[in-house]
Design an enzyme around this catalytic site. Structure first.
Site, PDB file in Angstrom:
ATOM      1  N   GLU A  98       6.314   0.958 -11.084  1.00  0.00           N
ATOM      2  CA  GLU A  98       6.092   0.937  -9.634  1.00  0.00           C
ATOM      3  C   GLU A  98       5.596   2.305  -9.171  1.00  0.00           C
ATOM      4  O   GLU A  98       5.903   3.326  -9.780  1.00  0.00           O
ATOM      5  CB  GLU A  98       7.413   0.534  -8.946  1.00  0.00           C
ATOM      6  CG  GLU A  98       7.447   0.599  -7.452  1.00  0.00           C
ATOM      7  CD  GLU A  98       6.441  -0.312  -6.742  1.00  0.00           C
ATOM      8  OE1 GLU A  98       5.255  -0.290  -7.103  1.00  0.00           O
ATOM      9  OE2 GLU A  98       6.854  -1.006  -5.795  1.00  0.00           O
ATOM     10  N   ASP A 102      11.145   3.281  -2.312  1.00  0.00           N
ATOM     11  CA  ASP A 102      11.405   3.795  -0.972  1.00  0.00           C
ATOM     12  C   ASP A 102      12.748   3.212  -0.516  1.00  0.00           C
ATOM     13  O   ASP A 102      13.796   3.681  -0.948  1.00  0.00           O
ATOM     14  CB  ASP A 102      10.209   3.375  -0.104  1.00  0.00           C
ATOM     15  CG  ASP A 102      10.190   3.986   1.277  1.00  0.00           C
ATOM     16  OD1 ASP A 102      10.617   5.122   1.444  1.00  0.00           O
ATOM     17  OD2 ASP A 102       9.716   3.307   2.217  1.00  0.00           O
ATOM     18  N   LYS A 130      11.755   8.149  -3.459  1.00  0.00           N
ATOM     19  CA  LYS A 130      12.204   8.738  -2.185  1.00  0.00           C
ATOM     20  C   LYS A 130      13.691   8.421  -2.036  1.00  0.00           C
ATOM     21  O   LYS A 130      14.080   7.527  -1.284  1.00  0.00           O
ATOM     22  CB  LYS A 130      11.421   8.139  -1.011  1.00  0.00           C
ATOM     23  CG  LYS A 130       9.930   8.438  -1.031  1.00  0.00           C
ATOM     24  CD  LYS A 130       9.292   7.904   0.255  1.00  0.00           C
ATOM     25  CE  LYS A 130       7.795   8.069   0.222  1.00  0.00           C
ATOM     26  NZ  LYS A 130       7.152   7.488   1.438  1.00  0.00           N
ATOM     27  N   VAL A 152       2.750   9.529   1.121  1.00  0.00           N
ATOM     28  CA  VAL A 152       1.758  10.128   0.229  1.00  0.00           C
ATOM     29  C   VAL A 152       0.681   9.117  -0.172  1.00  0.00           C
ATOM     30  O   VAL A 152       0.929   7.918  -0.225  1.00  0.00           O
ATOM     31  CB  VAL A 152       2.421  10.723  -1.038  1.00  0.00           C
ATOM     32  CG1 VAL A 152       3.282  11.918  -0.695  1.00  0.00           C
ATOM     33  CG2 VAL A 152       3.242   9.685  -1.762  1.00  0.00           C
ATOM     34  N   ASP A 158      -2.067   4.023  -1.423  1.00  0.00           N
ATOM     35  CA  ASP A 158      -2.944   3.886  -0.266  1.00  0.00           C
ATOM     36  C   ASP A 158      -2.199   4.019   1.052  1.00  0.00           C
ATOM     37  O   ASP A 158      -0.975   3.890   1.123  1.00  0.00           O
ATOM     38  CB  ASP A 158      -3.592   2.501  -0.273  1.00  0.00           C
ATOM     39  CG  ASP A 158      -2.592   1.411   0.125  1.00  0.00           C
ATOM     40  OD1 ASP A 158      -1.505   1.367  -0.469  1.00  0.00           O
ATOM     41  OD2 ASP A 158      -2.891   0.634   1.049  1.00  0.00           O
ATOM     42  N   ARG A 164      -6.916   5.526  -2.272  1.00  0.00           N
ATOM     43  CA  ARG A 164      -6.421   5.288  -3.635  1.00  0.00           C
ATOM     44  C   ARG A 164      -7.180   6.105  -4.665  1.00  0.00           C
ATOM     45  O   ARG A 164      -6.673   6.409  -5.742  1.00  0.00           O
ATOM     46  CB  ARG A 164      -6.586   3.806  -4.017  1.00  0.00           C
ATOM     47  CG  ARG A 164      -5.734   2.848  -3.223  1.00  0.00           C
ATOM     48  CD  ARG A 164      -5.777   1.477  -3.896  1.00  0.00           C
ATOM     49  NE  ARG A 164      -5.341   0.404  -3.011  1.00  0.00           N
ATOM     50  CZ  ARG A 164      -4.064   0.071  -2.801  1.00  0.00           C
ATOM     51  NH1 ARG A 164      -3.109   0.742  -3.401  1.00  0.00           N
ATOM     52  NH2 ARG A 164      -3.746  -0.916  -1.991  1.00  0.00           N
TER      53      ARG A 164
END
Ligand code: IMP
Ligand code: MG
Length: 178
Positions: A98, A102, A130, A152, A158, A164
């Site tokens: 991945e 998040d 994160k 980011v 993206d 990207r």
């Protein structure tokens, strides 16, 4: 809302060095086996392709797509499978790859989904983590970089389908009021 690409958070050289280390770690842990890398479309495509080449053993590669985001920078919390694997993973050693972990919702959905298909083992490799944003608990087996709560882009990641192609990971700056 217009947002622009700001400073580089992690350079292409730092990414390459870390991907090499992750490949070596996976090589040690999966010695004598042939894992299947399951990349999460589309953000993890670039990372998955690099990681595949950093792993010193035969490895298969497949992809899945989920939708959880609208066009903003925060997860809606609702995850839906939009494209499925083309390979069977029954009895295989699967590593989910991945881009960003998040809230953890996307990956816990995917983990649960893949676990029902009876892989021999199921691990998770995230390029970026994160940690401070986590809402559901996730075991991440391999982490590229722990990063702060900033959005980011680049290296496959993206914002609304853009950026990207940037080779480095850069911070997306908030809109500047006119
Ligand atoms: P989660 O379900 O909240 O863990 O969200 C994870 C997904 O959100 C990832 O697959 C990314 O597609 C996306 N995402 C989260 N943070 C970022 C970021 O900083 N840049 C790009 N995509 C992100
Ligand atoms: Mg994603």
């Amino acid at each position: 809302m217009d947002r622009r690409v700001g400073r580089i958070l992690i350079s292409r050289d730092e990414i390459a060095a870390r991907v090499t280390e992750l490949g070596e770690a996976i090589g040690r842990d999966y010695a004598g086996r042939a894992p299947v890398l399951v990349g999460v479309l589309k953000g993890a495509v670039v990372f998955t392709a690099d990681l595949l080449r950093a792993i010193p053993m035969p490895a298969a590669m497949d992809f899945m797509a989920v939708s959880s985001y609208g066009s903003g920078t925060r997860s809606s919390g609702v995850v839906r499978l939009t494209a499925d694997l083309s390979l069977s993973i029954e009895g295989r050693d699967v590593i989910i790859v991945e881009d960003v972990i998040d809230s953890g919702r996307t990956i816990s959905y995917l983990r649960r989904n893949l676990a029902t298909r009876h892989p021999r083992s199921l691990a998770l490799c995230g390029l970026l983590d994160k940690v401070s944003r986590r809402e559901v608990e996730v075991d991440v087996d391999y982490v590229g970089f722990v990063i702060p709560d900033e959005f980011v882009v680049g290296y496959g990641l993206d914002y609304d389908g853009r950026h990207r192609e940037l080779p480095d990971l850069a911070v997306l700056e908030p809109a500047v009021p006119a």
